[in-house]
Scaffold this motif. Structure first.
Motif, PDB file in Angstrom:
ATOM      1  N   HIS A   1      38.604  30.558  36.027  1.00  0.00           N
ATOM      2  CA  HIS A   1      38.383  31.687  36.929  1.00  0.00           C
ATOM      3  C   HIS A   1      39.656  32.518  37.075  1.00  0.00           C
ATOM      4  N   GLU A   2      40.803  31.852  37.259  1.00  0.00           N
ATOM      5  CA  GLU A   2      42.062  32.542  37.491  1.00  0.00           C
ATOM      6  C   GLU A   2      42.503  33.347  36.271  1.00  0.00           C
ATOM      7  N   MET A   3      42.384  32.745  35.082  1.00  0.00           N
ATOM      8  CA  MET A   3      42.792  33.438  33.863  1.00  0.00           C
ATOM      9  C   MET A   3      41.902  34.647  33.591  1.00  0.00           C
ATOM     10  N   LEU A   4      40.611  34.513  33.856  1.00  0.00           N
ATOM     11  CA  LEU A   4      39.684  35.620  33.629  1.00  0.00           C
ATOM     12  C   LEU A   4      39.960  36.777  34.588  1.00  0.00           C
ATOM     13  N   LEU A   5      40.314  36.465  35.832  1.00  0.00           N
ATOM     14  CA  LEU A   5      40.647  37.522  36.785  1.00  0.00           C
ATOM     15  C   LEU A   5      41.853  38.325  36.313  1.00  0.00           C
ATOM     16  N   GLU A   6      42.821  37.628  35.741  1.00  0.00           N
ATOM     17  CA  GLU A   6      44.005  38.312  35.222  1.00  0.00           C
ATOM     18  C   GLU A   6      43.627  39.258  34.079  1.00  0.00           C
ATOM     19  N   GLN A   7      42.741  38.794  33.192  1.00  0.00           N
ATOM     20  CA  GLN A   7      42.311  39.640  32.077  1.00  0.00           C
ATOM     21  C   GLN A   7      41.487  40.829  32.548  1.00  0.00           C
ATOM     22  N   LEU A   8      40.658  40.604  33.562  1.00  0.00           N
ATOM     23  CA  LEU A   8      39.865  41.701  34.122  1.00  0.00           C
ATOM     24  C   LEU A   8      40.772  42.739  34.769  1.00  0.00           C
ATOM     25  N   SER A   9      41.792  42.279  35.469  1.00  0.00           N
ATOM     26  CA  SER A   9      42.745  43.180  36.113  1.00  0.00           C
ATOM     27  C   SER A   9      43.486  44.033  35.093  1.00  0.00           C
ATOM     28  N   GLU A  10      43.669  43.488  33.887  1.00  0.00           N
ATOM     29  CA  GLU A  10      44.378  44.203  32.823  1.00  0.00           C
ATOM     30  C   GLU A  10      43.418  44.985  31.927  1.00  0.00           C
ATOM     31  N   HIS A  11      42.168  45.120  32.357  1.00  0.00           N
ATOM     32  CA  HIS A  11      41.148  45.907  31.644  1.00  0.00           C
ATOM     33  C   HIS A  11      40.836  45.341  30.254  1.00  0.00           C
ATOM     34  N   LYS A  12      40.970  44.033  30.113  1.00  0.00           N
ATOM     35  CA  LYS A  12      40.629  43.389  28.846  1.00  0.00           C
ATOM     36  C   LYS A  12      39.194  42.873  28.839  1.00  0.00           C
ATOM     37  N   LEU A  13      38.546  42.920  30.005  1.00  0.00           N
ATOM     38  CA  LEU A  13      37.156  42.497  30.144  1.00  0.00           C
ATOM     39  C   LEU A  13      36.397  43.547  30.943  1.00  0.00           C
ATOM     40  N   ASP A  14      35.077  43.605  30.728  1.00  0.00           N
ATOM     41  CA  ASP A  14      34.231  44.493  31.510  1.00  0.00           C
ATOM     42  C   ASP A  14      33.735  43.827  32.784  1.00  0.00           C
ATOM     43  N   MET A  15      33.552  42.509  32.736  1.00  0.00           N
ATOM     44  CA  MET A  15      33.106  41.785  33.925  1.00  0.00           C
ATOM     45  C   MET A  15      33.295  40.292  33.705  1.00  0.00           C
ATOM     46  N   ILE A  16      33.098  39.532  34.779  1.00  0.00           N
ATOM     47  CA  ILE A  16      33.210  38.071  34.750  1.00  0.00           C
ATOM     48  C   ILE A  16      31.979  37.477  35.418  1.00  0.00           C
ATOM     49  N   LEU A  17      31.485  36.376  34.879  1.00  0.00           N
ATOM     50  CA  LEU A  17      30.511  35.531  35.563  1.00  0.00           C
ATOM     51  C   LEU A  17      31.261  34.289  36.024  1.00  0.00           C
ATOM     52  N   SER A  18      31.204  33.994  37.320  1.00  0.00           N
ATOM     53  CA  SER A  18      31.989  32.884  37.851  1.00  0.00           C
ATOM     54  C   SER A  18      31.233  32.166  38.963  1.00  0.00           C
ATOM     55  N   ASP A  19      31.816  31.046  39.416  1.00  0.00           N
ATOM     56  CA  ASP A  19      31.195  30.242  40.468  1.00  0.00           C
ATOM     57  C   ASP A  19      31.760  30.551  41.844  1.00  0.00           C
ATOM     58  N   CYS A  20      32.630  31.544  41.944  1.00  0.00           N
ATOM     59  CA  CYS A  20      33.160  31.942  43.251  1.00  0.00           C
ATOM     60  C   CYS A  20      33.511  33.428  43.213  1.00  0.00           C
ATOM     61  N   PRO A  21      33.543  34.075  44.363  1.00  0.00           N
ATOM     62  CA  PRO A  21      33.826  35.511  44.406  1.00  0.00           C
ATOM     63  C   PRO A  21      35.310  35.792  44.235  1.00  0.00           C
ATOM     64  N   VAL A  22      35.650  37.060  44.127  1.00  0.00           N
ATOM     65  CA  VAL A  22      37.048  37.458  44.035  1.00  0.00           C
ATOM     66  C   VAL A  22      37.590  37.724  45.429  1.00  0.00           C
ATOM     67  N   ASP A  23      38.847  37.400  45.638  1.00  0.00           N
ATOM     68  CA  ASP A  23      39.524  37.731  46.888  1.00  0.00           C
ATOM     69  C   ASP A  23      40.109  39.130  46.719  1.00  0.00           C
ATOM     70  N   SER A  24      39.423  40.125  47.261  1.00  0.00           N
ATOM     71  CA  SER A  24      39.838  41.514  47.077  1.00  0.00           C
ATOM     72  C   SER A  24      41.194  41.804  47.707  1.00  0.00           C
ATOM     73  N   ALA A  25      41.617  40.971  48.672  1.00  0.00           N
ATOM     74  CA  ALA A  25      42.926  41.166  49.283  1.00  0.00           C
ATOM     75  C   ALA A  25      44.037  40.853  48.283  1.00  0.00           C
ATOM     76  N   GLN A  26      43.781  39.892  47.391  1.00  0.00           N
ATOM     77  CA  GLN A  26      44.770  39.526  46.377  1.00  0.00           C
ATOM     78  C   GLN A  26      44.567  40.288  45.075  1.00  0.00           C
TER      79      GLN A  26
END
Length: 314
Positions: free
Chosen positions: A131-156
């Motif tokens: 989950h953590e590695m995918l969020l980093e890739q999404l933040s860097e625009h390397k992915l269009d979306m993620i399917l995960s078992d928990c939501p994102v913390d928008s504050a972080q």
């Protein structure tokens, strides 16, 4: 007054994103001295320090935090523009999806298939990681979306959004013979295969075991849900899996369901970046109704993929 040098601004932005000059230099294929020199020139142009020392770490100053907020919007928007341009270059749209390794591959595939048309207008690329590695890739625009078992913390993770697709109960399974004690006391009779501590279900399951007053022997912890089930099929350990796949699991004889914990819920989320023009597959998925899947019916007749995505970028 001279114009702002956007290369200098980009080097500062990358340093703040990566957390250090060294990491930024590696990403930019430059020397740390070059990056430091460019940031100093930007500081001279802005008339103040962008970073301050906190121990051995660099931390953005008050001015640095302000500049970063604007720089982040600027460069994130430029990456988004490049994504949209690249989508239009090919005969088909590229759809790059990250899938958390804790998720059921069966469920992830069913969700994705619901938004992919049959006319070849979309090219799917799937990547599996934590989950953590995918969020980093999404933040860097390397992915269009993620399917995960928990939501994102928008504050972080500013600019990232999540939507819950559904949830289901958790079942406990093992090979025959059936344990002697009733469920859940029987979980102490055999060794347990459980999701890893980094997964949402792993943390939730440990708490549930404590509340039940159970202290089972843990045979293994798995971040990968498929690997955990594979171990369960070939040894005497008890493993967990989404209850909506009970029938599919029981096809592997002699595997049996020994109980179900309705207090435990495996949740499923789609996570995506906020964009001016959203990828049409992400938009389609967010607008879809997956209640039939999570009710155990596994019926996507109500989720009809579009014939083409051409109109959804207009």
């Amino acid at each position: 007054m001279s114009h702002l040098n956007y290369n200098h601004l980009y080097y500062f932005w990358m340093t703040q994103k990566k957390g250090s000059v060294t990491k930024a230099a590696e990403a930019l294929f430059l020397t740390p001295q070059t990056v430091t020199g460019q940031i100093r020139q930007l500081e001279e142009r802005l008339g103040g320090k962008l970073f301050k020392r906190k121990g051995r770490q660099l931390e953005a100053s008050e001015l640095g935090q302000l500049v970063f907020q604007y720089a982040d919007r600027m460069f994130s928007l430029s990456y988004e523009m490049l994504d949209i341009v690249n989508y239009r270059k090919e005969d088909h749209l590229v759809f790059e999806v990250g899938i958390a390794d804790a998720l059921s591959k069966r469920l992830a595939s069913r969700v994705l298939l619901s938004v992919i048309p049959n006319d070849g207008s979309i090219h799917l690329r799937c990547y599996e990681s934590t989950h953590e590695m995918l969020l980093e890739q999404l933040s860097e625009h390397k992915l269009d979306m993620i399917l995960s078992d928990c939501p994102v913390d928008s504050a972080q993770h500013a600019g990232l959004l999540s939507k819950k697709l559904g949830e289901c109960d958790i079942g406990f399974y093992c090979r025959e013979p059936l344990p002697v004690k009733p469920f859940p006391a029987c979980l102490e009779e055999r060794k347990l295969l459980i999701p890893g501590r980094r997964t949402a279900m792993g943390r939730q399951l440990r708490h549930w075991l404590e509340v039940q007053g159970l202290k089972p022997q843990i045979l293994g912890e798995f971040d990968d849900a498929a690997l955990m089930k594979a171990f369960g099929f070939f040894n005497q350990g008890i493993f967990v899996a989404p209850a909506i796949y009970r029938d599919a699991i029981l096809q592997y004889q002699p595997v049996i369901e020994i109980g179900r914990a309705t207090e435990l819920k495996e949740e499923y989320y789609v996570i995506f970046a906020e964009r001016m023009i959203q990828h049409p597959a992400v938009k389609r998925l967010c607008e879809s109704d997956f209640s039939s899947l999570f009710s155990g019916l596994d019926d996507f007749s109500a989720v009809t993929p579009p014939a083409t995505f051409d109109d959804e970028f207009s």
